[in-house]
Structures are given as structure tokens and as C-alpha cells.
Design a protein around this motif. Sequence first.
Motif, PDB file in Angstrom:
ATOM      1  N   ASN A 188     -15.914  49.279  34.651  1.00  0.00           N
ATOM      2  CA  ASN A 188     -16.782  50.741  34.461  1.00  0.00           C
ATOM      3  C   ASN A 188     -16.259  51.255  33.475  1.00  0.00           C
ATOM      4  O   ASN A 188     -17.029  51.737  32.443  1.00  0.00           O
ATOM      5  CB  ASN A 188     -16.714  51.580  35.780  1.00  0.00           C
ATOM      6  CG  ASN A 188     -17.581  51.023  36.955  1.00  0.00           C
ATOM      7  OD1 ASN A 188     -18.390  50.183  36.570  1.00  0.00           O
ATOM      8  ND2 ASN A 188     -17.303  51.659  37.961  1.00  0.00           N
ATOM      9  N   LYS A 193     -18.425  51.941  29.982  1.00  0.00           N
ATOM     10  CA  LYS A 193     -18.714  53.233  29.716  1.00  0.00           C
ATOM     11  C   LYS A 193     -18.268  53.574  28.406  1.00  0.00           C
ATOM     12  O   LYS A 193     -18.791  54.449  27.618  1.00  0.00           O
ATOM     13  CB  LYS A 193     -18.400  54.277  30.734  1.00  0.00           C
ATOM     14  CG  LYS A 193     -19.108  54.246  32.215  1.00  0.00           C
ATOM     15  CD  LYS A 193     -18.713  55.152  33.116  1.00  0.00           C
ATOM     16  CE  LYS A 193     -19.686  54.762  34.373  1.00  0.00           C
ATOM     17  NZ  LYS A 193     -19.308  55.631  35.492  1.00  0.00           N
ATOM     18  N   VAL A 219     -21.671  53.266  43.922  1.00  0.00           N
ATOM     19  CA  VAL A 219     -20.110  53.664  44.343  1.00  0.00           C
ATOM     20  C   VAL A 219     -19.577  52.845  45.577  1.00  0.00           C
ATOM     21  O   VAL A 219     -18.489  52.584  45.328  1.00  0.00           O
ATOM     22  CB  VAL A 219     -20.154  55.150  44.914  1.00  0.00           C
ATOM     23  CG1 VAL A 219     -18.818  55.661  44.969  1.00  0.00           C
ATOM     24  CG2 VAL A 219     -20.488  56.015  43.713  1.00  0.00           C
ATOM     25  N   GLN A 232     -13.634  46.666  39.343  1.00  0.00           N
ATOM     26  CA  GLN A 232     -14.666  47.592  39.490  1.00  0.00           C
ATOM     27  C   GLN A 232     -14.304  48.653  38.266  1.00  0.00           C
ATOM     28  O   GLN A 232     -14.943  48.969  37.366  1.00  0.00           O
ATOM     29  CB  GLN A 232     -15.051  48.102  40.617  1.00  0.00           C
ATOM     30  CG  GLN A 232     -16.430  48.772  40.724  1.00  0.00           C
ATOM     31  CD  GLN A 232     -16.679  49.263  42.139  1.00  0.00           C
ATOM     32  OE1 GLN A 232     -15.929  49.616  42.631  1.00  0.00           O
ATOM     33  NE2 GLN A 232     -17.979  49.351  42.416  1.00  0.00           N
ATOM     34  N   LEU A 233     -12.850  49.106  38.674  1.00  0.00           N
ATOM     35  CA  LEU A 233     -12.597  50.259  37.945  1.00  0.00           C
ATOM     36  C   LEU A 233     -12.505  49.844  36.030  1.00  0.00           C
ATOM     37  O   LEU A 233     -13.103  50.610  35.284  1.00  0.00           O
ATOM     38  CB  LEU A 233     -11.116  50.611  38.202  1.00  0.00           C
ATOM     39  CG  LEU A 233     -10.386  51.504  37.236  1.00  0.00           C
ATOM     40  CD1 LEU A 233     -10.921  52.793  37.196  1.00  0.00           C
ATOM     41  CD2 LEU A 233      -9.020  51.780  38.034  1.00  0.00           C
ATOM     42  N   GLY A 240     -14.139  62.983  49.928  1.00  0.00           N
ATOM     43  CA  GLY A 240     -13.946  63.275  48.747  1.00  0.00           C
ATOM     44  C   GLY A 240     -14.577  62.314  47.374  1.00  0.00           C
ATOM     45  O   GLY A 240     -14.953  62.983  46.509  1.00  0.00           O
ATOM     46  N   LEU A 241     -14.395  61.234  47.721  1.00  0.00           N
ATOM     47  CA  LEU A 241     -15.034  60.089  46.928  1.00  0.00           C
ATOM     48  C   LEU A 241     -16.623  60.415  46.705  1.00  0.00           C
ATOM     49  O   LEU A 241     -17.037  60.494  45.588  1.00  0.00           O
ATOM     50  CB  LEU A 241     -14.726  58.611  47.314  1.00  0.00           C
ATOM     51  CG  LEU A 241     -15.376  57.736  46.526  1.00  0.00           C
ATOM     52  CD1 LEU A 241     -15.002  57.310  45.227  1.00  0.00           C
ATOM     53  CD2 LEU A 241     -15.432  56.193  47.379  1.00  0.00           C
ATOM     54  N   GLU A 273     -18.483  63.252  47.607  1.00  0.00           N
ATOM     55  CA  GLU A 273     -18.622  64.601  46.843  1.00  0.00           C
ATOM     56  C   GLU A 273     -18.490  64.333  45.325  1.00  0.00           C
ATOM     57  O   GLU A 273     -19.399  64.849  44.542  1.00  0.00           O
ATOM     58  CB  GLU A 273     -17.576  65.464  47.439  1.00  0.00           C
ATOM     59  CG  GLU A 273     -18.075  65.739  48.641  1.00  0.00           C
ATOM     60  CD  GLU A 273     -16.772  66.957  49.199  1.00  0.00           C
ATOM     61  OE1 GLU A 273     -17.031  67.623  50.005  1.00  0.00           O
ATOM     62  OE2 GLU A 273     -15.636  66.733  49.115  1.00  0.00           O
ATOM     63  N   GLU A 274     -17.380  63.606  44.964  1.00  0.00           N
ATOM     64  CA  GLU A 274     -17.295  63.642  43.571  1.00  0.00           C
ATOM     65  C   GLU A 274     -18.291  62.876  42.695  1.00  0.00           C
ATOM     66  O   GLU A 274     -18.978  63.189  41.614  1.00  0.00           O
ATOM     67  CB  GLU A 274     -15.507  63.185  43.386  1.00  0.00           C
ATOM     68  CG  GLU A 274     -15.337  63.247  41.960  1.00  0.00           C
ATOM     69  CD  GLU A 274     -15.368  61.830  41.290  1.00  0.00           C
ATOM     70  OE1 GLU A 274     -15.281  61.584  40.198  1.00  0.00           O
ATOM     71  OE2 GLU A 274     -15.437  60.787  42.165  1.00  0.00           O
ATOM     72  N   ALA A 275     -18.686  61.672  43.437  1.00  0.00           N
ATOM     73  CA  ALA A 275     -19.685  60.667  42.871  1.00  0.00           C
ATOM     74  C   ALA A 275     -20.962  61.534  42.917  1.00  0.00           C
ATOM     75  O   ALA A 275     -21.916  61.397  41.867  1.00  0.00           O
ATOM     76  CB  ALA A 275     -19.718  59.587  43.418  1.00  0.00           C
ATOM     77  N   GLN A 310     -24.269  60.083  40.445  1.00  0.00           N
ATOM     78  CA  GLN A 310     -24.366  58.339  40.542  1.00  0.00           C
ATOM     79  C   GLN A 310     -25.298  58.284  42.005  1.00  0.00           C
ATOM     80  O   GLN A 310     -25.012  58.920  42.933  1.00  0.00           O
ATOM     81  CB  GLN A 310     -22.859  57.866  40.500  1.00  0.00           C
ATOM     82  CG  GLN A 310     -22.429  57.871  39.296  1.00  0.00           C
ATOM     83  CD  GLN A 310     -21.241  56.734  39.227  1.00  0.00           C
ATOM     84  OE1 GLN A 310     -20.705  56.522  40.095  1.00  0.00           O
ATOM     85  NE2 GLN A 310     -21.732  55.843  38.217  1.00  0.00           N
ATOM     86  N   ASP A 324     -21.498  63.907  40.211  1.00  0.00           N
ATOM     87  CA  ASP A 324     -21.521  63.208  39.054  1.00  0.00           C
ATOM     88  C   ASP A 324     -23.052  62.428  38.865  1.00  0.00           C
ATOM     89  O   ASP A 324     -23.425  62.087  37.722  1.00  0.00           O
ATOM     90  CB  ASP A 324     -20.670  61.965  38.987  1.00  0.00           C
ATOM     91  CG  ASP A 324     -19.942  61.980  37.571  1.00  0.00           C
ATOM     92  OD1 ASP A 324     -19.747  63.303  37.024  1.00  0.00           O
ATOM     93  OD2 ASP A 324     -19.495  60.910  37.254  1.00  0.00           O
TER      94      ASP A 324
END
Lengths: 118, 108, 108
Positions: free
Chosen positions: A108, A112, A76, A104-105, A61-62, A64-66, A71, A69
Motif C-alpha cells: 500500500n 500510494k 481494509v 499489505q502495508l 479503532g481500525l 473507524e479510522e478507515a 476506504q 478515510d
Amino acid sequence: MNFWETITGSDLTRDWKAFEARAAALPADYQAAWNQIVGNLFAYGNFTGRNLMPILDAALGLLEEAAADGQSVHEVLGDDIPGFCAALAGGEGARTYRDRWREQLNRNVARKLRRLGG
Amino acid sequence: MDGLTEMLKGTLEGCVLEIIGGEETYGYAITRRLNELGFTDVVEGTVYTILLRLERNGLVQVTKRPSEVGPPRKFYVLNDAGREELAAFWAKWQYVSSRIDSLKEGPR
Amino acid sequence: MGIQDMIEGKKQWRAHVARVKALPPDYQIVYKEMQRYLFKVGPTDLAGEDLLPGIVDFFEEGAAAGKGVLQLIGSDVAAFCDDLIKESPTYADVYQKSLNGNPGTDEK
């Protein structure tokens, strides 16, 4: 993947096929990372497959989502995929990784949002 | 007062229960109440995570109502389990604060 | 199974993504980073229907009230995430538990 079938039994094959189909839709560098993740998680002893499925599911899922996006996979996962997998499975050093993910969260988000403002 | 975050952990949930126990209310109003009380560090997000836990643990009854601005708002009231939890919170609080006070007053 | 169901139950997931995209840019940034973090940590609550959509509900409310996202949840976004999943075991917890005895009973 025959390897999977032999250790898990066929009832998980269907789930696994769904994973493979999802992985096949990823960009090449992501697919390579996915294969590495699978290989690393397999290395954990004494697992029946079933208990690792949700972990693989969340990891996919991670990715796919990245990927959606745009990235880079490196951004990631970082460069230590075995370490990343140990953290996913909750093994030794998982706490250190979780701390790193936290930093990291926040980093980021700060970066951003700053870019957005400027 | 600033820098209370660590100390407030564990007691904030009780404060939120108390506020909800007073009257039916919603997240933003609860946050405002806590801020006015002097807990200026508390943001809506903190209250949101507490409300989520209260709801999951079956301590509140939730009703969605339309709001004048934006999406519908969730309103909270305590149910029986919530009232019990609130009473338990005050009992624990009283115990802890009386013990700490007597520590400060020194040995007798 | 959680995320797979969500992503493969495409209609639902697409509706969810569309709601995220309708948020103001600062909210979108924070939401995406949060989701990424949550996928890595892997709380079993991810499989529920309400964790991720609940965050979007909350963000929609904040945006409608004209607040900035960090004003809403504070600047320690990771702490907010950890609070959200405080009571949820992670998939890693479940897995580790299944290793420590009772193979085959990885249900909590």
C-alpha cells in the motif's frame, strides 16, 4: 446486546454500550463487517469477555479510522473475516496473517507513494 | 558494506549505547556516526526504534531541547543502568567475537 | 482502555489527527498505513500515550529536515513497525495467555 450481558456480566455492559454507540456511527458496510467480527470473536471458547475487549477495541479503532478515510471495508479487511478474526485473537494461522498484513502495508505504501509522485 | 541488516541485529543497540556513552547526542547524529562507520544501511528510523527501547527500559536520560530547524530535539545520555548495559554488551561481544575467531582459525 | 480512550478523549485524538494532517503528503500516507497495521496487530503499547504521538514527533523532525519519509525510515515500513513494538506483547498474546490456564489473570 443481551447476549453480551449474559456471558460477561453487567460490569462490562457499559463498555459494550460505548462500542455499540461507536459502531452505530459507522457506514452501513462497516457496521455489517463489525457485526461479523463480533460474531466471529464470540465463537472463541472460554473467554470471559474482558480479555477480548481490547481486541474488539483495536478492531473498532481500525474500522473507524478507515471509514473516516473513505476506504471500502473490503480494502481494509479483505474477504476472509473469520481468518482475520482468528489472527486478531492470535489463534492458529495468526502468523500467516501477520505476514500478509506486513506485505499489505508495504504494498500500500509503495502504491500510494507512486501515485503521489505521478 | 551492504546486506548487514540481519547480522547487525542485536549488536546495533550496543553500538548506539556506545555512541551515547561518549557524549550527549541525538538520533540523527547517531545515525550519521553509524553511517560514517560504514553501516550505510542504517536509517534514522532504525535508530529511533532503538532509542525508544533504551528509553522504555530506563537506560538513558532524555532531555528535549529546541532546535534551529523544526520541532524540539531529544538528546540522550546514559544513566547508571545504561552504563552497566554497555559494559555487559562489550563483555558479550568480546566472548562471541573471540569464539568465532577461534572457529575460523580451526582446531588446535 | 487504550484506543477507545484516545478516540473518545476526543480533544486529544483530534489534536493528534491535526498534527498528522499537517505532515507532508508522503508522511501522511505512511503514517496512516502504519497506524492501520498497528491497530490490526494490537500491541498493548497502543494504550500508552507515546507510541502514536511519538511517531508523529519523529516524522515532524524528519519533515522539518527536508527528508522524504522512506529516506527516514527505509522502504520496509513493516519492519520499522515491528521494531517499534518489538517488546510489546499484543492483545492477542494476552488473550491467548488467559486461555492457557489461570483464567481471570490476563494481566501480564
